[in-house]
Design an enzyme around this catalytic site. Structure first.
Site, PDB file in Angstrom:
ATOM      1  N   LYS A  69      49.578  37.542  70.012  1.00  0.00           N
ATOM      2  CA  LYS A  69      49.341  36.151  70.386  1.00  0.00           C
ATOM      3  C   LYS A  69      48.287  35.486  69.501  1.00  0.00           C
ATOM      4  O   LYS A  69      48.277  34.263  69.349  1.00  0.00           O
ATOM      5  CB  LYS A  69      48.944  36.047  71.863  1.00  0.00           C
ATOM      6  CG  LYS A  69      49.934  36.691  72.829  1.00  0.00           C
ATOM      7  CD  LYS A  69      51.357  36.244  72.590  1.00  0.00           C
ATOM      8  CE  LYS A  69      52.399  36.824  73.541  1.00  0.00           C
ATOM      9  NZ  LYS A  69      52.494  38.277  73.611  1.00  0.00           N
ATOM     10  N   TYR A  92      60.860  43.992  83.723  1.00  0.00           N
ATOM     11  CA  TYR A  92      59.636  43.644  83.001  1.00  0.00           C
ATOM     12  C   TYR A  92      58.414  44.316  83.645  1.00  0.00           C
ATOM     13  O   TYR A  92      58.176  44.171  84.848  1.00  0.00           O
ATOM     14  CB  TYR A  92      59.452  42.123  83.010  1.00  0.00           C
ATOM     15  CG  TYR A  92      58.138  41.701  82.399  1.00  0.00           C
ATOM     16  CD1 TYR A  92      57.985  41.665  81.017  1.00  0.00           C
ATOM     17  CD2 TYR A  92      57.048  41.391  83.202  1.00  0.00           C
ATOM     18  CE1 TYR A  92      56.774  41.317  80.452  1.00  0.00           C
ATOM     19  CE2 TYR A  92      55.831  41.038  82.630  1.00  0.00           C
ATOM     20  CZ  TYR A  92      55.697  41.002  81.264  1.00  0.00           C
ATOM     21  OH  TYR A  92      54.494  40.669  80.718  1.00  0.00           O
ATOM     22  N   TYR A 132      55.359  46.451  76.519  1.00  0.00           N
ATOM     23  CA  TYR A 132      56.120  45.944  75.373  1.00  0.00           C
ATOM     24  C   TYR A 132      56.376  47.021  74.315  1.00  0.00           C
ATOM     25  O   TYR A 132      57.513  47.418  74.091  1.00  0.00           O
ATOM     26  CB  TYR A 132      55.369  44.780  74.709  1.00  0.00           C
ATOM     27  CG  TYR A 132      55.098  43.611  75.617  1.00  0.00           C
ATOM     28  CD1 TYR A 132      56.049  42.613  75.794  1.00  0.00           C
ATOM     29  CD2 TYR A 132      53.887  43.479  76.287  1.00  0.00           C
ATOM     30  CE1 TYR A 132      55.804  41.529  76.616  1.00  0.00           C
ATOM     31  CE2 TYR A 132      53.626  42.400  77.114  1.00  0.00           C
ATOM     32  CZ  TYR A 132      54.595  41.421  77.277  1.00  0.00           C
ATOM     33  OH  TYR A 132      54.340  40.354  78.103  1.00  0.00           O
TER      34      TYR A 132
HETATM   35  C1  LIG Z   1      53.645  38.901  74.338  1.00  0.00           C
HETATM   36  C2  LIG Z   1      53.846  40.259  73.764  1.00  0.00           C
HETATM   37  C3  LIG Z   1      55.053  40.622  73.141  1.00  0.00           C
HETATM   38  C4  LIG Z   1      56.239  39.708  73.075  1.00  0.00           C
HETATM   39  O1  LIG Z   1      56.067  38.709  72.130  1.00  0.00           O
HETATM   40  P1  LIG Z   1      56.842  37.325  72.317  1.00  0.00           P
HETATM   41  O2  LIG Z   1      56.401  36.505  71.194  1.00  0.00           O
HETATM   42  O3  LIG Z   1      56.421  36.812  73.658  1.00  0.00           O
HETATM   43  O4  LIG Z   1      58.301  37.622  72.311  1.00  0.00           O
HETATM   44  C5  LIG Z   1      55.159  41.876  72.585  1.00  0.00           C
HETATM   45  N1  LIG Z   1      54.140  42.748  72.663  1.00  0.00           N
HETATM   46  C6  LIG Z   1      52.987  42.459  73.270  1.00  0.00           C
HETATM   47  C7  LIG Z   1      51.938  43.499  73.328  1.00  0.00           C
HETATM   48  C8  LIG Z   1      52.793  41.210  73.843  1.00  0.00           C
HETATM   49  O5  LIG Z   1      51.632  40.923  74.452  1.00  0.00           O
END
Ligand SMILES: *Cc1c(COP(=O)(O)O)cnc(C)c1O
Length: 330
Positions: free
Chosen positions: A49, A258, A284
């Site tokens: 982010k 999720y 993720y």
């Molecule tokens: C938010 C996030 C993602 C996903 O990225 P997007 O841009 O929302 O698709 C992947 N890995 C981590 C660790 C995240 O925090």
């Protein structure tokens, strides 16, 4: 590149390193695997982010904002990085959080509090957007200048962070002496994958961009990725023609949903820890790596190819999922 003209607030440690995963490659016996360490972007534990926030927070500042408002689940990495970015920009931060797995004062939520973010709890994901608007209205009535950042920072402007990451990867791969055949990353709100797809197009790159869904069916996520990529192109005033096979999404690796731990995620997190001393996350990158491992085993890649996994961060959430990793749960 077009994105060099956009206002940008330097928040990330860039370029993030690319490391070879030699032991994992040996273990799996497939293509040569590399990892891009976007968990090392440096902003209060880093993550993907931060690249998006460089453009979003610069835009907020240019518009005279003094408060950032954003949303996520309780263990949102995006919210934690936004809270940190707000501090760097001299703004306040309000986080609208909905319940989720590991809903306790540990991991990212603990860090949100440590960073002094104002936290507003709502009862569901669906209630977040309204709560953000209400919060913005009440700040505005108090004479403040709020700026709302959408889920995951994934609008066209946020995606520029990953369009420009694509050029960073290209420069690094040139130094390595080859172009990556594929880039694999976790995909959720679409900004990371959409930005990479946009960046690849702008560079005429042949690299395949592969997203592993964090909890949404393939068609829905692919559509979101497409929208974000097109919106990003619009921000740059550039034409973008996307073919169906420009957006590759796998949706068979998120398990029950999720944020819900899966045995394959635990296995992938443990494997990367023990083979490479790399700490993935449970929501993720652990699931995305489980996907990459499965794709290697199914011989989706050729043995002579080079594949780059993007570590998008999230390591603080490991502590909120300690029960999944405790030895007694092996
Ligand atoms: C938010 C996030 C993602 C996903 O990225 P997007 O841009 O929302 O698709 C992947 N890995 C981590 C660790 C995240 O925090």
């Amino acid at each position: 590149m077009l994105y060099d003209d956009l206002p940008r607030m330097r928040l990330a440690h860039l370029p993030t390193p690319i490391e070879e995963l030699a032991r994992l490659t040996d273990f799996l016996g497939g293509p040569r695997l590399f990892i891009k360490r976007d968990d090392c972007t440096g902003l209060a534990s880093g993550g993907n982010k931060t690249r998006k926030l460089e453009f979003l927070v610069a835009d907020a500042a240019a518009r005279g904002a003094d408060a950032l408002i954003t949303e996520g689940g309780v263990q949102s990495n995006h919210c934690r990085q936004t809270a940190a970015a707000a501090l760097k920009a001299g703004m306040t931060c309000m986080l609208v959080l909905s319940p989720g797995y590991a809903d306790e004062d540990t991991g990212n939520l603990l860090l949100d509090r440590l960073l002094g973010a104002r936290i507003m709890r709502v009862e569901s994901t669906g209630a977040r957007a309204g709560a953000m608007r209400d919060a913005a209205d009440s700040l505005a009535r108090a004479g403040r200048h709020p700026y709302i950042i959408p889920t995951g920072g994934s609008n066209g402007l946020g995606a520029i962070g990953y369009a420009s990451c694509m050029r960073e990867i290209k420069d690094q791969s040139e130094a390595l002496g080859f172009e990556f055949d594929a880039i694999v990353s976790a995909s959720g709100s679409g900004g990371t994958q959409g930005g990479l797809v946009l960046g690849a197009k702008l560079l005429d790159s042949m690299t395949r961009i592969i997203g592993i869904s964090d909890g949404e069916p393939r068609e829905a996520l692919a559509e979101r990725v497409r929208e974000v990529a097109l919106e990003g192109a619009q921000v740059l005033g550039s034409e973008l023609a996307l073919a169906d096979d420009d957006i590759i999404v796998y949706d068979e690796y998120y398990g029950e949903g999720y944020g819900v731990p899966s045995p394959q995620m635990v296995e992938a997190v443990r494997l990367l820890a023990r083979k490479e001393a790399i700490l993935l996350d449970p929501v993720y990158t652990g699931k995305a790596m489980a996907g990459l491992i499965d794709l290697v085993r199914k011989e989706v890649f050729e043995a002579n190819q080079n594949v780059l996994f993007i570590h998008t961060g999230g390591t603080p959430a490991l502590f909120a999922y300690r029960e999944s990793f405790a030895e007694r749960w092996r």
